[in-house]
Design an enzyme around this catalytic site. Structure first.
Site, PDB file in Angstrom:
ATOM      1  CG  HIS A 157      -2.228  -0.753   0.898  1.00  0.00           C
ATOM      2  ND1 HIS A 157      -3.127  -0.334  -0.062  1.00  0.00           N
ATOM      3  CD2 HIS A 157      -2.733  -1.893   1.407  1.00  0.00           C
ATOM      4  CE1 HIS A 157      -4.138  -1.188  -0.103  1.00  0.00           C
ATOM      5  NE2 HIS A 157      -3.921  -2.144   0.777  1.00  0.00           N
ATOM      6  CE  LYS A 606     -11.441   8.000   1.995  1.00  0.00           C
ATOM      7  NZ  LYS A 606     -12.338   8.864   1.191  1.00  0.00           N
TER       8      LYS A 606
END
Length: 958
Positions: A157, A606
């Site tokens: 990532h 998020k």
């Protein structure tokens, strides 16, 4: 007369400081770094760094405003070259402190084992003991392993800040530090210190940053290094530990001698995860399998070669089995010198067959040339069978002691890793699948505008096409690059499976699953590329599913990924409709009545904040397990957890134990992402411990009686109702700040180093899905990374304080408020889910620093916006900390984790200068950009170095 204390005579012994060796190691490494700094940069720079260090320590320990002002003035006066040196010095200290802490964890664990103390929480022995105490039989435990799957899945990532060269140097420092725990002569100790000094000097002279973009091939090779360091040896060793602990805990079971099946298997996304990464394609998928296969063959070949040296057994002294003798006769080595050494001849034959297989599967070269030619292995099972022949012969001829050191480990490795090493998952976004099929439908003149159809019409069309023998694709038509690429990737998956075995690729994950058609689209794409075959026999009678003679074979399990809050809320409904389709139900039966569902922690956080994300994940799991149980299908959950608490991170053991009852059930997959791989698996001993934690937690979560009946069930229902109310309040508080406050996006991009993070060459994947400043388009990983850098870690706590405070206030009179507080305290003490949630938040709050964060807020040019938003964040932080204290009763952060508390206290004084320097450098960098001046590369480099150092100091990034 006062009762005499029952204590030994003589003066009381002073308490032993168990952390003394850690402090000694940190002082040693710090001193060596200082010496290297003097040698490399000169006394003047050393004095600057030392003065900054002392001032920062004083500021941290005394919270002295004067010291803080002095620190700021000092850092502003540094030249650009001095700034880079100071940043490097503190960054490397963070890295060295991590090494010392890891070594201390290993030291304390060994001391615990040597003392013969009770099993440690999270160990296999602990889990088996708890199960035994709870009345779970040895037979039940053994049956658990027959169908279990525990699979850590390595992913790359865009916040993995470590270079492999740095990791290699740090591993050598860790080895030398561990060596000092053993008795050494003065001469040996001096030599060890010299080597440590040399390795620290090497670290100082090794470039910390990448100056070129990381490629997918680089990420593949980085991940493979952890197999060589940890997985290839520690994972087979863990099986041996489990076998031994089972025999010790359940000695009445004669079956304890039977080997465990390979229930712990490795997975990977690196090279197969296309979602948002245009650099992943059919080529990277092939490359991933070639590199993985080469890595495991290198291991097998080395081990077989070493076995050949060890098993120098002569038939002049001991007999062998007929099977072993036959295996030796097939060897290309028929030297007279080894005619009485059948094990060696057999192993030379094994080596030749492995070498031939490795070349067939893409290995560029074999380090040691084989003696002669031999036929390659067709399957891993053939190789395992040959190793079993060796083991059986040794066992039946007084050679038991010769099996375990290497042969047993190699045989176990062959069962775990096969010829593919790890299962490579495929992943793509649902909107890509829709575009590809829309083009196929249009070019085949089946549907002019598939994307415009409503959901029911899409399902009807997709099911209709699944039942037809002809393909939509035509080799005589031209298609878009995207369609060609996606179809090529699926065809390549079929080739890979044929080449490396079914376990090489077996999962297809669909990001942004929002409808049933999202799942059916991938089934149809598999049909188009030869991965799915469905045939209807119209002459046969109707089957149990109401369909005539359905014959189906699907090679890749279609796995939905539910990520956002709305997706999680719809997950059970989508799966209910999907599994109710006769064609799908038949395919699930072919999968052994097993279906996997992936849950995304990052995007849901998020989207809805820390509290709501955790609660919606919990609810989605409970609804899914109820649906699957009613449907007679086994559910396997795949947890897409990140590094930070805001992305589902935190201790894996506690996270698994806190799962809703029935949702683990012997089957679990979970991601290990980016830099977390390094922290967990770059040290073999720590790596083995982390693997053990996963297995122990899965055992406990699957088999421990959950007590969710009667009174306990009613109590749990009450807890869940409170969580529902808190989640709703936290959701609105979080959304109001992040998505509904005018100017918040501008604040975020100014008050965090998000723009500078995007410039780092730390991953092959872009930081955003689209070229925009919308938070909705920003990946959840750099979102969390940025908040960590500015020491707010907002995604890991924001909204909790408002939720609890408003819920308590709603109680009205003090009596009702006290009752509600008592309810929250009961939830904390009696409900693992809530306790783990608060524990993780406690850890996050311990790493936040509002004083440092205020320096980042000063980067926002609009004073009104800055003051308004930062005040809201500060107020919420104070509410959250106060509410956490009210519930747990702990006035200090990490009261229940003193080791981590001491770690933070020791290291954060050295982290503060990096934050202060980063702010100063960002100011200079952004000012030059705004004025159109030429950017100073030293400033940019200093920012990137500070990002690396802060990430190392926090021990997590994204």
């Amino acid at each position: 007369m006062a009762k005499q204390a029952n204590t030994p005579s003589g003066p009381k012994k002073p308490a032993v400081d168990k952390d003394a060796p850690l402090k000694e190691d940190i002082r040693l490494l710090g001193r060596l770094l200082g010496n290297v700094l003097r040698e490399q940069e000169g006394d003047a720079v050393f004095q600057v760094v030392e003065t900054v260090r002392q001032t920062a320590v004083r500021f941290r320990r005394e919270s002295d405003a004067q010291s803080g002002a002095e620190l700021n003035r000092m850092l502003k006066k540094l030249t650009r070259d001095q700034t880079v040196s100071v940043v490097r010095a503190f960054s490397y200290f963070s890295h060295l402190a991590n090494i010392a802490e890891d070594q201390h964890h290993n030291r304390r664990r060994r001391a615990h084992l040597l003392a013969g103390s009770a099993p440690q929480r999270g160990s296999i022995a602990w889990a088996l003991s708890r199960l035994d105490d709870a009345g779970v039989s040895g037979a039940t435990v053994r049956n658990f392993f027959k169908d279990a799957l525990v699979s850590p899945v390595l992913t790359a990532h865009p916040t993995e800040v470590q270079r492999k060269s740095i990791l290699d140097a740090e591993r050598e420092i860790a080895r030398l530090l561990a060596e000092r725990d053993h008795p050494l002569t003065p001469k040996e100790l001096a030599h060890n210190t010299q080597l440590l000094h040399a390795r620290v000097a090497t670290l100082w002279q090794t470039r910390m940053l990448r100056y070129s973009k990381l490629t997918v091939a680089d990420e593949i090779d980085n991940a493979l290094s952890y197999y060589r360091i940890t997985f290839l040896r520690e994972l087979p060793g863990l099986y041996e530990d489990i076998q031994s602990e089972l025999a010790a805990q359940f000695p009445q079971r004669q079956a304890a001698e039977k080997e465990l099946p390979p229930f712990v298997q490795m997975g990977s996304w690196i090279g197969g995860d296309r979602d948002g990464n245009p650099n992943v394609n059919a080529g990277t998928m092939k490359h991933a399998l070639v590199r993985q296969s080469t890595a495991i063959f290198d291991f097998y070949l080395d081990e077989v070669h070493a076995l050949g040296a060890e098993l120098s057994i002569s038939t002049l002294l001991v007999g062998v089995s007929p099977e072993l003798e036959a295996l030796a006769k097939t060897s290309p080595d028929q030297s007279d010198h080894r005619m009485d050494e059948p094990y060696r001849r057999a192993l030379i034959g094994l080596y030749a067959r492995l070498a031939a297989t490795a070349r067939n599967l893409g290995a560029a070269h074999v380090l040691r040339q084989e003696v002669g030619t031999a036929a390659p292995y067709a399957t891993t099972a053939e190789f395992t069978r040959d190793l079993q022949i060796l083991a059986d012969s040794l066992k039946s001829h007084h050679g038991n002691a010769l099996i375990k050191p290497r042969l047993a480990t190699l045989k176990r490795a062959s069962e775990i890793f096969g010829f593919h090493l790890a299962t490579l998952d495929m992943r793509q976004s649902s909107d890509v699948h829709e575009r590809v099929l829309a083009e196929l439908f249009a070019r085949a003149r089946v549907a002019d505008d598939y994307a415009a159809l409503d959901e029911e019409d899409k399902i009807t069309l997709l099911l209709d096409e699944l039942g037809k023998p002809r393909l939509l694709y035509s080799p005589y038509l031209a298609y878009s690059d995207e369609t060609d690429s996606e179809l090529t990737i699926l065809r390549t998956a079929r080739e890979v499976r044929q080449r490396y075995g079914d376990r090489a690729i077996r999962n297809y994950i669909i990001s942004h699953t929002e409808t049933v058609s999202d799942l059916l689209e991938v089934l149809l794409l598999q049909k188009e590329t030869g991965l799915l075959h469905i045939e209807w026999d119209s002459t046969s009678t109707q089957g149990a599913q109401g369909q005539r003679g359905l014959q189906a074979q699907m090679e890749l399990m279609v796995i939905p990924l539910f990520e956002t809050i709305p997706d999680l809320r719809c997950a059970a409904d989508i799966m209910q409709r999907f599994m109710a389709l006769p064609q799908v139900r038949h395919l699930i039966a072919k999968q052994g009545e097993l279906q996997e569902v992936m849950l995304g922690y990052s995007d849901s956080n998020k989207d809805g904040g820390f509290l709501t994300s955790n609660w919606e994940l919990y609810k989605a799991e409970t609804r899914l397990i109820e649906l699957f149980n009613n449907s007679g299908v086994k559910l396997r959950l795949f947890h897409g957890r990140g590094g930070t608490v805001g992305r589902g991170g935190g201790p894996s053991y506690e996270a698994i134990i806190a799962q809703p009852a029935g949702t683990v059930n012997g089957q679990i997959r979970l991601t290990e992402q980016g830099e977390i791989i390094a922290s967990k698996f770059s040290n073999p001993e720590i790596g083995r411990r982390n693997l053990e934690l996963l297995v122990a937690a899965t055992l406990e979560a699957s088999l421990m009686p959950n007590g969710t009946q009667g009174k306990e069930a009613r109590k749990l229902a009450g807890f869940e109702q409170v969580m529902e109310e808190l989640s709703e309040r936290a959701y609105h508080a979080y959304r109001n700040l992040v998505y509904e406050t005018p100017g918040f996006t501008d604040y975020f991009f100014s008050a965090t180093p998000i723009a500078e993070i995007a410039e780092l060459n730390i991953g092959s994947r872009p930081a955003s899905r689209k070229s925009s400043r919308r938070i909705e388009d920003l990946r959840a990983i750099p979102w969390g990374f940025s908040w960590g850098q500015c020491r707010l870690l907002l995604p890991g706590w924001y909204g909790f304080g408002s939720a609890v405070a408003s819920w308590l206030a709603e109680g009205g009179d003090s009596k009702e408020q006290k009752r509600r507080i008592a309810q929250l305290r009961a939830m904390f003490k009696e409900w693992p889910f809530f306790a783990t949630l608060l524990s993780n938040m406690d850890m996050v709050l311990s790493k936040t620093d509002l004083a440092v964060a205020s320096r980042y807020a000063d980067l926002v040019a609009d004073r009104k916006l800055r003051n308004s938003i930062f005040k809201r964040i500060v107020d919420e932080h104070e509410r959250t900390a106060a509410c956490l204290t009210t519930i747990t009763g702990a006035k200090e952060r990490l009261a229940g984790n003193p080791l981590l508390a001491r770690s933070i206290k020791n290291r954060f004084a050295y982290l503060d200068p990096l934050n202060h320097l980063q702010v100063e450098l960002i100011k200079r960098h952004r000012a030059a950009t705004a004025d159109g001046r030429k950017l100073d590369e030293r400033v940019r480099r200093g920012i990137h170095l500070s990002i690396n150092g802060i990430a190392a100091g926090l021990r997590n990034t994204g």
